[in-house]
Design an enzyme around this catalytic site. Structure first.
Site: not given
Length: 264
Positions: A53, A64
């Protein structure tokens, strides 16, 4: 889940036949620089990741955690451009057979051109996109384009999702459904949320689904625990930190250690 042929689904199924399940490894493109990020992704595949990924660095990464945010900010400061993701996918795909997904917020894809991005990604050997901030009901253009280019579309399911939303996700997704183990941002959690287990069960009630759990996994023990109920485990922060602190050799060692959690 949609029935199109999926290299990602095949890789996850193959891992489940040989071992307990699949390990999916995340790294951002361009960190610490483009060449090293390509080398790191190849090392990740060779050290035990079943699916790669590659993150597209973005200026407003709402999902994030700190370690990944710092890495993506460093990539942006180093001159990262969207075309570097296509280049990285091509170089990694030429070196290893492991399917390569791109994890991206939707805005950069829209700015680049959805069809252009899909075409270039497919030509580079990419397997598809993970899109954390677009839902199936808002993704008509992407669903049409991804089918045309044979790309997987991986949507997220969260513990807060209604059964109706989960049904939409299961019907629209190919490759796997990204099952978010905790509400909030990526990073490492000492305790894996019980929410991930119940969310996976709820997804399976909606139809046949390949469910991979992410957000909060960082150790072989956590990977093994996730694979008690899920088809794959997604690890990001621990790998980004290993690359930051120990370079490509440190990353490879960490991936091997974490991948031990996929053994039966």
């Amino acid at each position: 889940m949609s029935a199109q042929q999926s290299r990602v689904a095949e890789a996850i199924r193959a891992a489940g036949e040989k071992r307990k399940g699949a390990l999916i490894g995340y790294l951002p493109v361009g960190f610490p620089d483009l060449d090293t990020s390509v080398e790191a992704a190849i090392a990740m595949a060779r050290s035990g990741a079943d699916v790669l990924e590659l993150g597209l660095p973005y200026s407003d990464p709402v999902m994030d955690g700190v370690v990944i945010q710092e890495a993506t900010q460093a990539a942006l400061a180093g001159g990262f451009r969207v075309r570097h993701v296509i280049e990285a996918v091509r170089r990694v795909s030429e070196a290893v057979d492991t399917p390569v997904l791109v994890m991206t917020y939707w805005n950069p894809v829209m700015q680049y051109g959805v069809e252009r991005f899909a075409r270039e990604l497919a030509e580079a050997g990419g397997a598809g996109l993970i899109t954390p901030d677009i839902t199936p009901d808002a993704a008509a253009e992407w669903i049409e384009v991804s089918e045309r280019f044979g790309l997987d579309r991986i949507f997220l399911a969260a513990p807060s999702s209604s059964d109706e939303r989960l049904k939409l996700v299961v019907e629209a997704a190919t490759g796997f459904v990204y099952t978010v183990s905790t509400m909030g941002i990526t990073g490492e959690r000492r305790e894996l949320d019980a929410a991930a287990r119940s969310l996976t069960a709820r997804l399976r009630e909606q139809g046949p689904v390949i469910a991979c759990v992410g957000i909060g996994l960082s150790t072989a023990e956590q990977v093994s625990a996730a694979l008690d109920y899920a088809d794959g485990a997604i690890v990001g922060t621990a790998f980004v930190r290993a690359l930051r602190d120990g370079g490509v050799p440190g990353l490879a060692e960490t991936v091997r250690t974490v991948a031990a959690g996929t053994a039966r």
